[in-house]
Design a protein around this motif. Structure first.
Motif, short mmCIF file in Angstrom:
data_model
loop_
_atom_site.label_atom_id
_atom_site.label_comp_id
_atom_site.label_asym_id
_atom_site.label_seq_id
_atom_site.Cartn_x
_atom_site.Cartn_y
_atom_site.Cartn_z
N ILE A 24 40.55 35.56 44.83
CA ILE A 24 39.57 36.47 45.40
C ILE A 24 40.31 37.58 46.13
O ILE A 24 41.02 37.33 47.10
CB ILE A 24 38.63 35.74 46.38
CG1 ILE A 24 37.99 34.53 45.69
CG2 ILE A 24 37.55 36.69 46.89
CD1 ILE A 24 37.32 33.58 46.65
N ASN A 26 40.15 40.83 48.38
CA ASN A 26 39.28 41.50 49.35
C ASN A 26 39.97 42.79 49.81
O ASN A 26 41.00 42.74 50.48
CB ASN A 26 39.05 40.60 50.56
CG ASN A 26 38.44 39.26 50.19
OD1 ASN A 26 37.23 39.14 50.07
ND2 ASN A 26 39.29 38.25 49.99
N ALA A 50 36.18 38.23 42.55
CA ALA A 50 36.64 36.87 42.29
C ALA A 50 36.99 36.75 40.81
O ALA A 50 36.24 37.22 39.94
CB ALA A 50 35.56 35.86 42.66
#
Length: 302
Positions: A24, A26, A50
């Motif tokens: 994932i 970010n 993801a």
């Protein structure tokens, strides 16, 4: 718990890599493109993507990006999300773990939320089963993941479920983004450390720089940045050191000095603690240009 978080800064594209873990990404600052076999997505600050286990992924900064990448055992991550988001009918279609086939899934979390989550990810990255009991690390991992999911849960909820007030009930971690005084002190300290990594910082010298006492500075850092000042500095140095050995031909000794470590053995020790290999081994693997299935999870994860 097979979950860890790693802060990354990139100015050049990464090589394609295949991991046996869900990944994932970010994006906290900047913009990047995430390329996979199935599709490419453009992510700006406040967005996340993801990617399931066993799928190649490449990050292309445009022109620079700072992100927190979380790696997790795919089956474990799905079980955790099923516990946190148990009722499929309350979620946006396609966002329940049972519906996700591992292809890139983009989530628009928001800059404020992602920045507020940085202390959680940093604490997650510092867990170490070599120095802490496995049971404590496991319990702490579950606690931190729960805090993370609690902050982003509204992103998964369908509009009718959101109307129940869960979105309004969310607040930034420890009020990190709500107190202008704290933003000033911590923001300045973080900016100074990132901009002047090569300097021989101490808690005392940083405290003088931002006009705070050592005690108060340490307390604020631990609470709002996720780590004490010098440990925060170490992690930022490891992140920049990693970028230098990936993106430049700089020697390991020069890269170490560039981030503030006069002794390259210090850089090697911290690097190995994060990635589980030496900087030389890491660089050699990169130069081979092989799609690697090696786990990026470090020794901090049991």
């Amino acid at each position: 718990m097979r979950i860890t978080a790693i802060e990354v800064v990139r100015r050049l594209p990464t090589a394609r890599a295949v991991f046996p873990f869900a990944k994932i990404v970010n994006v906290v600052d900047g913009v990047c493109e995430i390329r996979t076999k199935e599709r490419s997505v453009l992510l700006s600050a406040g967005s996340a993507v993801a990617v399931g286990a066993g799928r190649w992924c490449q990050l292309v900064p445009k022109p620079e990006v700072r992100a927190w990448t979380v790696y997790a055992d795919d089956a474990l991550w799905r079980r955790q999300m099923e516990c946190f988001l148990p009722i499929k009918q309350r979620l946006v279609p396609g966002l329940h773990p049972d519906d996700w086939d591992g292809t890139p899934l983009v989530l628009h979390v928001g800059e404020e939320r992602l920045r507020a989550l940085e202390p959680i990810w940093r604490q997650l990255s510092l867990l170490d089963t070599n120095r802490q009991p496995l049971e404590l690390v496991t319990a702490r991992t579950i606690e931190l993941v729960a805090q993370w999911v609690a902050a982003v849960a509204p992103v998964f909820l369908a509009p009718d479920a959101r109307s129940e007030g869960l979105v309004d009930a969310w607040h930034p971690v420890e009020g990190r983004l709500t107190d202008p005084v704290l933003i000033g002190h911590i923001g300045k300290a973080v900016h100074v450390l990132r901009a002047r990594l090569a300097e021989p910082w101490t808690v005392s010298s940083l405290a003088r720089e931002v006009a705070l006492s050592r005690t108060h500075l340490t307390r604020l850092f631990a609470r709002y940045a996720g780590a004490p000042p010098m440990r925060f500095l170490t992690e930022v140095r490891v992140t920049e050191f990693t970028r230098l050995i990936e993106e430049t031909d700089m020697s390991l000794a020069c890269a170490s000095q560039a981030v503030g470590w006069s002794d390259p053995r210090v850089a090697s020790r911290w690097f190995r603690q994060r990635f589980g290999v030496t900087p030389s081994q890491y660089r050699t693997a990169l130069s081979m240009h092989v799609e690697s299935s090696a786990a990026p999870l470090n020794s901090a994860v049991g």
